[in-house]
Design a protein around this motif. Sequence first.
Motif, PDB file in Angstrom:
ATOM      1  N   GLU A  39       0.849  -1.180   0.000  1.00  0.00           N
ATOM      2  CA  GLU A  39       0.000   0.000   0.000  1.00  0.00           C
ATOM      3  C   GLU A  39       0.888   1.234   0.000  1.00  0.00           C
ATOM      4  O   GLU A  39       1.721   1.395   0.898  1.00  0.00           O
ATOM      5  N   ARG A  40       0.741   2.078  -0.992  1.00  0.00           N
ATOM      6  CA  ARG A  40       1.553   3.286  -1.114  1.00  0.00           C
ATOM      7  C   ARG A  40       0.905   4.432  -0.346  1.00  0.00           C
ATOM      8  O   ARG A  40       0.534   5.450  -0.912  1.00  0.00           O
ATOM      9  N   SER A  41       0.765   4.220   0.943  1.00  0.00           N
ATOM     10  CA  SER A  41       0.151   5.222   1.798  1.00  0.00           C
ATOM     11  C   SER A  41       0.557   4.942   3.239  1.00  0.00           C
ATOM     12  O   SER A  41       0.767   3.795   3.613  1.00  0.00           O
ATOM     13  N   GLN A  42       0.646   5.963   4.023  1.00  0.00           N
ATOM     14  CA  GLN A  42       0.905   5.809   5.450  1.00  0.00           C
ATOM     15  C   GLN A  42      -0.392   5.920   6.250  1.00  0.00           C
ATOM     16  O   GLN A  42      -0.363   5.889   7.478  1.00  0.00           O
ATOM     17  N   THR A  43      -1.529   6.057   5.563  1.00  0.00           N
ATOM     18  CA  THR A  43      -2.802   6.261   6.251  1.00  0.00           C
ATOM     19  C   THR A  43      -3.893   5.309   5.763  1.00  0.00           C
ATOM     20  O   THR A  43      -5.060   5.521   6.060  1.00  0.00           O
ATOM     21  N   GLY A  44      -3.549   4.263   5.056  1.00  0.00           N
ATOM     22  CA  GLY A  44      -4.543   3.351   4.495  1.00  0.00           C
ATOM     23  C   GLY A  44      -4.886   2.192   5.410  1.00  0.00           C
ATOM     24  O   GLY A  44      -4.665   2.221   6.625  1.00  0.00           O
ATOM     25  N   ARG A  45      -5.411   1.142   4.789  1.00  0.00           N
ATOM     26  CA  ARG A  45      -5.857  -0.033   5.534  1.00  0.00           C
ATOM     27  C   ARG A  45      -4.731  -0.733   6.284  1.00  0.00           C
ATOM     28  O   ARG A  45      -4.919  -1.166   7.425  1.00  0.00           O
ATOM     29  N   LEU A  46      -3.557  -0.846   5.660  1.00  0.00           N
ATOM     30  CA  LEU A  46      -2.442  -1.510   6.357  1.00  0.00           C
ATOM     31  C   LEU A  46      -1.951  -0.688   7.540  1.00  0.00           C
ATOM     32  O   LEU A  46      -1.555  -1.235   8.570  1.00  0.00           O
ATOM     33  N   SER A  47      -1.985   0.619   7.415  1.00  0.00           N
ATOM     34  CA  SER A  47      -1.630   1.477   8.546  1.00  0.00           C
ATOM     35  C   SER A  47      -2.625   1.265   9.688  1.00  0.00           C
ATOM     36  O   SER A  47      -2.227   1.137  10.850  1.00  0.00           O
ATOM     37  N   ASN A  48      -3.910   1.207   9.341  1.00  0.00           N
ATOM     38  CA  ASN A  48      -4.931   0.946  10.355  1.00  0.00           C
ATOM     39  C   ASN A  48      -4.725  -0.431  10.999  1.00  0.00           C
ATOM     40  O   ASN A  48      -4.927  -0.598  12.201  1.00  0.00           O
ATOM     41  N   PHE A  49      -4.307  -1.413  10.199  1.00  0.00           N
ATOM     42  CA  PHE A  49      -4.016  -2.762  10.688  1.00  0.00           C
ATOM     43  C   PHE A  49      -2.878  -2.725  11.710  1.00  0.00           C
ATOM     44  O   PHE A  49      -3.006  -3.256  12.820  1.00  0.00           O
ATOM     45  N   LEU A  50      -1.781  -2.063  11.357  1.00  0.00           N
ATOM     46  CA  LEU A  50      -0.655  -1.946  12.290  1.00  0.00           C
ATOM     47  C   LEU A  50      -1.055  -1.171  13.542  1.00  0.00           C
ATOM     48  O   LEU A  50      -0.708  -1.563  14.664  1.00  0.00           O
ATOM     49  N   ASN A  51      -1.783  -0.089  13.367  1.00  0.00           N
ATOM     50  CA  ASN A  51      -2.229   0.712  14.512  1.00  0.00           C
ATOM     51  C   ASN A  51      -3.145  -0.093  15.428  1.00  0.00           C
ATOM     52  O   ASN A  51      -3.069   0.022  16.648  1.00  0.00           O
ATOM     53  N   HIS A  52      -4.007  -0.894  14.834  1.00  0.00           N
ATOM     54  CA  HIS A  52      -4.951  -1.691  15.616  1.00  0.00           C
ATOM     55  C   HIS A  52      -4.217  -2.638  16.564  1.00  0.00           C
ATOM     56  O   HIS A  52      -4.658  -2.858  17.698  1.00  0.00           O
ATOM     57  N   PHE A  53      -3.111  -3.183  16.086  1.00  0.00           N
ATOM     58  CA  PHE A  53      -2.376  -4.159  16.893  1.00  0.00           C
ATOM     59  C   PHE A  53      -1.146  -3.572  17.585  1.00  0.00           C
ATOM     60  O   PHE A  53      -0.243  -4.290  17.955  1.00  0.00           O
ATOM     61  N   GLY A  54      -1.089  -2.247  17.750  1.00  0.00           N
ATOM     62  CA  GLY A  54      -0.025  -1.694  18.576  1.00  0.00           C
ATOM     63  C   GLY A  54       0.696  -0.481  18.061  1.00  0.00           C
ATOM     64  O   GLY A  54       1.656  -0.047  18.674  1.00  0.00           O
ATOM     65  N   ASN A  55       0.292   0.076  16.929  1.00  0.00           N
ATOM     66  CA  ASN A  55       0.882   1.309  16.407  1.00  0.00           C
ATOM     67  C   ASN A  55       2.399   1.216  16.259  1.00  0.00           C
ATOM     68  O   ASN A  55       3.150   2.110  16.618  1.00  0.00           O
ATOM     69  N   SER A  56       2.858   0.126  15.716  1.00  0.00           N
ATOM     70  CA  SER A  56       4.282  -0.095  15.513  1.00  0.00           C
ATOM     71  C   SER A  56       4.605   0.011  14.026  1.00  0.00           C
ATOM     72  O   SER A  56       3.727  -0.096  13.183  1.00  0.00           O
ATOM     73  N   ASP A  57       5.872   0.224  13.717  1.00  0.00           N
ATOM     74  CA  ASP A  57       6.292   0.245  12.317  1.00  0.00           C
ATOM     75  C   ASP A  57       6.555  -1.150  11.772  1.00  0.00           C
ATOM     76  O   ASP A  57       6.708  -1.330  10.572  1.00  0.00           O
ATOM     77  N   VAL A  58       6.632  -2.130  12.670  1.00  0.00           N
ATOM     78  CA  VAL A  58       6.908  -3.511  12.269  1.00  0.00           C
ATOM     79  C   VAL A  58       5.978  -4.444  13.042  1.00  0.00           C
ATOM     80  O   VAL A  58       5.775  -4.268  14.239  1.00  0.00           O
ATOM     81  N   LEU A  59       5.432  -5.422  12.346  1.00  0.00           N
ATOM     82  CA  LEU A  59       4.642  -6.475  12.987  1.00  0.00           C
ATOM     83  C   LEU A  59       5.114  -7.809  12.433  1.00  0.00           C
ATOM     84  O   LEU A  59       5.031  -8.042  11.222  1.00  0.00           O
ATOM     85  N   ASN A  60       5.661  -8.629  13.288  1.00  0.00           N
ATOM     86  CA  ASN A  60       6.081  -9.980  12.918  1.00  0.00           C
ATOM     87  C   ASN A  60       5.487 -10.937  13.932  1.00  0.00           C
ATOM     88  O   ASN A  60       5.782 -10.811  15.130  1.00  0.00           O
ATOM     89  N   THR A  61       4.675 -11.863  13.466  1.00  0.00           N
ATOM     90  CA  THR A  61       4.089 -12.831  14.373  1.00  0.00           C
ATOM     91  C   THR A  61       3.882 -14.164  13.666  1.00  0.00           C
ATOM     92  O   THR A  61       3.639 -14.204  12.457  1.00  0.00           O
ATOM     93  N   THR A  62       4.020 -15.214  14.426  1.00  0.00           N
ATOM     94  CA  THR A  62       3.819 -16.569  13.925  1.00  0.00           C
ATOM     95  C   THR A  62       2.884 -17.285  14.896  1.00  0.00           C
ATOM     96  O   THR A  62       3.019 -17.124  16.120  1.00  0.00           O
ATOM     97  N   SER A  63       1.964 -18.058  14.362  1.00  0.00           N
ATOM     98  CA  SER A  63       1.025 -18.783  15.218  1.00  0.00           C
ATOM     99  C   SER A  63       1.762 -19.819  16.059  1.00  0.00           C
ATOM    100  O   SER A  63       2.863 -20.249  15.716  1.00  0.00           O
ATOM    101  N   THR A  64       1.139 -20.214  17.147  1.00  0.00           N
ATOM    102  CA  THR A  64       1.758 -21.168  18.067  1.00  0.00           C
ATOM    103  C   THR A  64       2.068 -22.492  17.380  1.00  0.00           C
ATOM    104  O   THR A  64       3.034 -23.159  17.749  1.00  0.00           O
TER     105      THR A  64
END
Length: 147
Positions: A39-64
Amino acid sequence: MKFALLTLSALVFAVSAIAANDSVAFFYKPEKVGVLINERSQTGRLSNFLNHFGNSDVLNTTSTDQKINISCARGQIGIACTFTFLPAQNIQIRDRALSVVTNVAALGLPNAGAFEMSFASSMKDKFNFAVSDKGEIRMTGSKILGQ
């Protein structure tokens, strides 16, 4: 006439490139599905996704169970996320489609309430991510050829 057609073609391509602010690609194999979203935006859906889960610039997670991996990062001009899925009881991969039911705890994410985002490409690739108020996550995606 040839120059006019060339100029018109270049103009159409340039307008298409400017209009496309995001992209989704669904990579299907019966043993693995990968979804890439840019997404070529800092305010789109992916930004909202990152903000929803902690407002970080990086999200890395793996299921148990190591069957789901989500990796996202903000860049200077946009955000990119990759979602990787391996078959499991809660991950159905078949007929160029994906259906996943899991929860925030299995992915090590905070239960921050309901959230949903959807993406679709001109190539008929689709991806939807939805989390309920109770922390249940549903992800669906597909690659439909020839339509």
